[in-house]
Design a protein around this motif. Structure first.
Motif, mmCIF file in Angstrom:
data_model
loop_
_atom_site.group_PDB
_atom_site.id
_atom_site.type_symbol
_atom_site.label_atom_id
_atom_site.label_comp_id
_atom_site.label_asym_id
_atom_site.label_seq_id
_atom_site.Cartn_x
_atom_site.Cartn_y
_atom_site.Cartn_z
ATOM 1 N N GLU A 89 13.761 2.335 -14.533
ATOM 2 C CA GLU A 89 14.417 3.532 -13.992
ATOM 3 C C GLU A 89 13.934 3.812 -12.574
ATOM 4 O O GLU A 89 14.737 4.155 -11.692
ATOM 5 N N PHE A 90 12.633 3.661 -12.347
ATOM 6 C CA PHE A 90 12.090 3.897 -10.999
ATOM 7 C C PHE A 90 12.688 2.922 -9.989
ATOM 8 O O PHE A 90 13.079 3.313 -8.883
ATOM 9 N N LEU A 91 12.782 1.649 -10.373
ATOM 10 C CA LEU A 91 13.306 0.636 -9.461
ATOM 11 C C LEU A 91 14.795 0.805 -9.217
ATOM 12 O O LEU A 91 15.307 0.414 -8.165
ATOM 13 N N GLN A 92 15.498 1.368 -10.179
ATOM 14 C CA GLN A 92 16.903 1.680 -9.954
ATOM 15 C C GLN A 92 17.054 2.814 -8.943
ATOM 16 O O GLN A 92 17.959 2.805 -8.104
ATOM 17 N N ARG A 93 16.159 3.774 -9.013
ATOM 18 C CA ARG A 93 16.203 4.891 -8.057
ATOM 19 C C ARG A 93 15.838 4.412 -6.642
ATOM 20 O O ARG A 93 16.411 4.883 -5.661
ATOM 21 N N TYR A 94 14.861 3.514 -6.560
ATOM 22 C CA TYR A 94 14.332 3.098 -5.262
ATOM 23 C C TYR A 94 14.359 1.570 -5.173
ATOM 24 O O TYR A 94 13.325 0.901 -5.284
ATOM 25 N N PRO A 95 15.533 0.988 -4.967
ATOM 26 C CA PRO A 95 15.674 -0.473 -5.007
ATOM 27 C C PRO A 95 14.959 -1.206 -3.882
ATOM 28 O O PRO A 95 14.767 -2.417 -3.978
ATOM 29 N N LYS A 96 14.554 -0.509 -2.828
ATOM 30 C CA LYS A 96 13.873 -1.175 -1.718
ATOM 31 C C LYS A 96 12.357 -1.164 -1.874
ATOM 32 O O LYS A 96 11.638 -1.652 -1.006
ATOM 33 N N ILE A 97 11.877 -0.619 -2.983
ATOM 34 C CA ILE A 97 10.447 -0.664 -3.282
ATOM 35 C C ILE A 97 10.178 -1.842 -4.217
ATOM 36 O O ILE A 97 10.910 -2.053 -5.185
ATOM 37 N N THR A 98 9.149 -2.610 -3.918
ATOM 38 C CA THR A 98 8.688 -3.687 -4.799
ATOM 39 C C THR A 98 7.393 -3.236 -5.462
ATOM 40 O O THR A 98 6.397 -2.976 -4.769
ATOM 41 N N VAL A 99 7.401 -3.114 -6.783
ATOM 42 C CA VAL A 99 6.211 -2.681 -7.515
ATOM 43 C C VAL A 99 5.356 -3.897 -7.852
ATOM 44 O O VAL A 99 5.826 -4.855 -8.472
ATOM 45 N N ARG A 120 -0.659 11.781 6.120
ATOM 46 C CA ARG A 120 0.761 11.589 5.824
ATOM 47 C C ARG A 120 0.867 10.499 4.759
ATOM 48 O O ARG A 120 0.547 9.345 5.017
ATOM 49 N N LEU A 121 1.315 10.862 3.589
ATOM 50 C CA LEU A 121 1.395 9.921 2.485
ATOM 51 C C LEU A 121 2.642 9.060 2.624
ATOM 52 O O LEU A 121 3.728 9.562 2.939
ATOM 53 N N ALA A 122 2.495 7.757 2.419
ATOM 54 C CA ALA A 122 3.637 6.849 2.504
ATOM 55 C C ALA A 122 4.712 7.281 1.515
ATOM 56 O O ALA A 122 4.423 7.699 0.395
ATOM 57 N N ALA A 123 5.969 7.151 1.942
ATOM 58 C CA ALA A 123 7.079 7.600 1.102
ATOM 59 C C ALA A 123 7.078 6.903 -0.250
ATOM 60 O O ALA A 123 7.346 7.525 -1.280
ATOM 61 N N ARG A 124 6.765 5.605 -0.265
ATOM 62 C CA ARG A 124 6.787 4.861 -1.530
ATOM 63 C C ARG A 124 5.741 5.392 -2.498
ATOM 64 O O ARG A 124 5.961 5.419 -3.719
ATOM 65 N N PRO A 160 12.581 5.171 0.847
ATOM 66 C CA PRO A 160 11.278 4.562 0.535
ATOM 67 C C PRO A 160 11.425 3.066 0.336
ATOM 68 O O PRO A 160 12.352 2.599 -0.322
ATOM 69 N N ARG A 161 10.496 2.319 0.893
ATOM 70 C CA ARG A 161 10.574 0.873 0.813
ATOM 71 C C ARG A 161 9.176 0.284 0.899
ATOM 72 O O ARG A 161 8.206 0.975 1.199
ATOM 73 N N GLY A 162 9.090 -1.016 0.649
ATOM 74 C CA GLY A 162 7.832 -1.736 0.793
ATOM 75 C C GLY A 162 7.172 -2.041 -0.535
ATOM 76 O O GLY A 162 7.655 -1.672 -1.609
ATOM 77 N N ARG A 163 6.041 -2.727 -0.455
ATOM 78 C CA ARG A 163 5.296 -3.110 -1.655
ATOM 79 C C ARG A 163 4.413 -1.956 -2.102
ATOM 80 O O ARG A 163 3.639 -1.411 -1.319
ATOM 81 N N LEU A 164 4.517 -1.598 -3.371
ATOM 82 C CA LEU A 164 3.720 -0.530 -3.967
ATOM 83 C C LEU A 164 2.756 -1.158 -4.956
ATOM 84 O O LEU A 164 3.165 -1.644 -6.015
#
Length: 298
Positions: free
Chosen positions: A114-124, A278-282, A91-95
């Motif tokens: 914790e969420f950002l550690q799990r998914y480092p390629k997602i920008t919240v 289809r829901l985006a992975a992020r 999962p990646r991209g801006r959320l």
């Protein structure tokens, strides 16, 4: 992002923020760069989209028409990209997430690391506001909201519910006394919200029925967190959600009041999102994370 979509993004952000400076902050550009992007867009379209003054921006009729179509275009582009994202990809991209100020501060932000550690390629991209947000116009992926759901095309996952508490600081009660019935609130300084709510007044039990009591005070705010801080400081009595003031009650900073009169109901909390085939992975992993780490036990 190519030049055309970049210019559209600059225009939409300028409208949302009310200035080139606000758009520049959101896009991590300079105000002059945003202004040039909008100017190029206007030149290519041959119409003026924004009216500029020294203090603010306003949307022209042509700009408003373009804004509606541009928002739909960018959403369609997002959906096109999502359609090519496989479940196996990281999962990646801006959320873009919107939450009420108190829920965001007390429930969401503490677990975001914790969420950002799990998914480092997602920008919240988190926005905290107690005002309602239009997910489509604001291009928001997930909005956490309280209360009954309105009829809409949005999908929702329930995160639990929170009961209401009427509270005051011990210092306030020492100075002004403790109300014994809802009618006693007429003699007290009640802190309240400054925006229109679904039910006006504070709800209490009256026999087998419920009744709304109109309250007044010398402080109103658009944020439950602001009311909590004022209440802890001894400014008056407030009616707030248990998830917001529960820790203060357990620590003795606030005292629950009129518990025999409080209507035995609670406010549901949902995470809303735009339903796609289809829901985006992020979005999917964030929704699962909210249910796992943020849900409130009923």
């Amino acid at each position: 992002m190519d030049n055309r979509t970049g210019e559209i993004e600059a225009f939409l952000r300028s409208v949302e923020g009310g200035s080139f400076a606000a758009a520049a902050k959101a896009l991590r550009q300079t105000p002059s760069a945003v202004s040039r992007s909008v100017a190029r867009l206007e030149a290519r379209l041959g119409v003026r989209l924004l009216t500029r003054t020294t203090r603010s921006l306003s949307v022209t009729p042509e700009g408003e028409k373009f804004r509606v179509q541009a928002q739909k275009l960018l959403l369609d582009l997002d959906e096109l990209e999502r359609s090519f994202t496989t479940d196996k990809s990281e999962p990646r991209g801006r959320l873009r997430v919107s939450a009420s100020t108190p829920f965001g501060i007390h429930r969401v932000i503490p677990v975001l690391p914790e969420f950002l550690q799990r998914y480092p390629k997602i920008t919240v991209d988190l926005s905290l506001t107690d005002a309602l947000v239009d997910l489509v116009s604001e291009r928001t992926d997930v909005a956490i909201r309280h209360g009954a759901l309105r009829d809409s095309s949005l999908r929702a996952r329930r995160l639990g519910s929170s009961r209401w508490l009427v509270v005051a600081a011990p210092e306030y009660l020492q100075r002004h006394g403790t109300p014994q019935t809802p009618a006693d609130l007429d003699r007290h300084n009640c802190l309240n919200f400054n925006y229109r709510r679904t039910i006006e007044g504070w709800t209490f039990r009256a026999g087998q029925r419920s009744k709304q009591f109109h309250v007044t005070g010398n402080f109103i705010a658009n944020s439950g967190e602001s009311l909590r801080l004022m209440c802890v400081g001894g400014a008056g009595i407030a009616r707030l959600a248990d998830f917001l003031v529960g820790d203060d009650v357990r620590a003795g900073r606030l005292v629950p009041l009129l518990q025999d009169h409080i209507k035995a109901d609670s406010e549901d909390i949902h995470a809303l999102y735009i339903g796609h085939a289809r829901l985006a992975a992020r979005v999917r992993v964030f929704m699962d994370f909210l249910v796992e780490r943020v849900s409130i036990a009923d």
